[in-house]
Design an enzyme around this catalytic site. Structure first.
Site, short mmCIF file in Angstrom:
data_model
loop_
_atom_site.label_atom_id
_atom_site.label_comp_id
_atom_site.label_asym_id
_atom_site.label_seq_id
_atom_site.Cartn_x
_atom_site.Cartn_y
_atom_site.Cartn_z
N ASP A 1 -10.46 -5.26 -5.51
CA ASP A 1 -10.17 -5.62 -6.89
C ASP A 1 -10.49 -7.09 -7.15
OD1 ASP A 1 -8.03 -6.27 -5.17
OD2 ASP A 1 -6.71 -4.76 -6.03
N ASP B 1 5.85 -0.76 -5.62
CA ASP B 1 5.99 0.34 -6.59
C ASP B 1 5.01 1.48 -6.30
OD1 ASP B 1 3.57 -0.82 -7.26
OD2 ASP B 1 4.10 -1.28 -9.34
N HIS C 1 1.74 1.13 -5.78
CA HIS C 1 0.36 0.96 -6.25
C HIS C 1 -0.60 0.81 -5.08
CE1 HIS C 1 1.14 -3.63 -6.59
NE2 HIS C 1 0.21 -3.50 -5.66
N GLU D 1 -1.70 0.97 -10.87
CA GLU D 1 -0.24 0.96 -11.02
C GLU D 1 0.24 2.39 -11.29
OE1 GLU D 1 1.37 -1.55 -10.22
OE2 GLU D 1 0.54 -3.42 -10.97
C1 F6R Z 1 -4.92 -6.25 -2.82
C2 F6R Z 1 -4.42 -5.09 -3.53
C3 F6R Z 1 -2.97 -4.75 -3.63
C4 F6R Z 1 -2.15 -5.11 -2.41
C5 F6R Z 1 -0.68 -4.76 -2.65
C6 F6R Z 1 0.19 -5.21 -1.50
O1 F6R Z 1 -6.32 -6.29 -2.87
O2 F6R Z 1 -5.20 -4.39 -4.07
O3 F6R Z 1 -2.84 -3.37 -3.88
O4 F6R Z 1 -2.64 -4.44 -1.29
O5 F6R Z 1 -0.24 -5.36 -3.82
O6 F6R Z 1 0.18 -6.60 -1.47
P1 F6R Z 1 0.79 -7.42 -0.24
O7 F6R Z 1 -0.03 -7.07 0.94
O8 F6R Z 1 0.61 -8.86 -0.64
O9 F6R Z 1 2.20 -7.00 -0.13
#
Ligand code: F6R
Length: 264
Positions: A68, A137, A139, A144
């Protein structure tokens, strides 16, 4: 789905690094999908350490695609995911920047950015191994809750929870962009192999819902249940709510007895 309940974050990182190195050894032109965020950082550090020691494979022909990219940041902002992945991994593995791709957040081309990213992935031959983290959550990438399970790369609006969770990279949640371009759940399903990393107790209920709950857009990561080749590596905290934890442990312990070494 192969679920590997490990104990510590460093066990997760070392095994994830083994899997990524094996993919690059098997195919020096491998295409890697890369998550940002905190979870994969110890894995990326392990890859860099092995590479610096001269133990790792050559990455010079590898291609990378981030999951992303934020919208609305100046191109030279250190928290763009293009800058983050270069700093945390790809520059350190000496992967040429021309082989590292992220969705294009330029406001002038936003209506075609998703389609262009999908085409770039296809032109590279598709993603061989996609590294994933999971949001508290549920995602996956920036899909989301409520995201289409068939979605492709497009613009999404971050929830307040995600902006709050990512405030640590920006100073405050107000500074976290409200929108991002993200691979869709359908894009993620097209990768040949998925590698989900989960560490920390704040991920335990989302991980249990993703792995053992119903397939539902309410938990976007549950879409992993549709993929034929998923490995989930979890530490003891993130794995603490998995009802079948003991069985996953037995399956992993007996893995070497299987003809192709996997139980999906
Ligand atoms: C990152 C991404 C997000 C993270 C997720 C967990 O490229 O797409 O989905 O993998 O938010 O984030 P962390 O690892 O910081 O807890």
């Amino acid at each position: 789905m192969e679920v590997v309940p490990l104990t510590t974050g460093s066990e997760v990182a070392e095994l994830a690094a083994d899997i990524l190195e094996a993919a690059v050894r098997a195919n020096p032109r491998a295409v890697l999908g890369l998550a940002t965020g905190s979870t994969p950082l110890p894995t990326y550090a392990a890859l860099i350490e092995r590479h610096d020691r001269g133990d790792g494979p050559s990455y010079e022909a590898v291609q990378c695609f981030t999951l992303d990219e934020y919208l609305g940041l100046p191109p030279d902002h250190p928290q763009t995911y293009r800058a983050t992945i270069a700093r945390e991994l790809t520059d350190r593995l000496h992967i040429p920047s021309s082989q590292v791709h992220a969705p294009d957040p330029d406001p002038d081309g936003l209506t075609t950015a998703g389609e262009r990213y999908e085409k770039a992935i296809v032109a590279a031959g598709g993603i061989d191994v996609q590294v994933l983290g999971i949001g508290a959550d549920g995602h996956l990438a920036f899909n989301e809750p409520g995201s289409s399970l068939a979605s492709l790369t497009r613009v999404k609006t971050l929830t307040e929870q995600t902006r709050h969770d990512n405030a640590r990279f920006f100073g405050s949640s107000e500074q976290v962009p409200r929108h991002a371009l993200t691979q869709g759940l359908g894009t993620i399903l097209r990768a040949r192999r998925l590698l989900l990393l989960a560490t920390g107790s704040e991920k335990s209920s989302a991980l249990a819902a993703a792995v053992e709950g119903p397939l539902s857009a309410a938990c976007p990561a549950s879409v992993l249940q549709l993929h034929p080749d998923v490995t989930v590596l979890t530490d003891a905290h993130a794995g603490s709510s998995l009802a079948r934890r003991e069985h996953y442990r037995e399956v992993y312990a007996a893995k070497a007895e299987l003809p192709n070494g996997a139980d999906n």
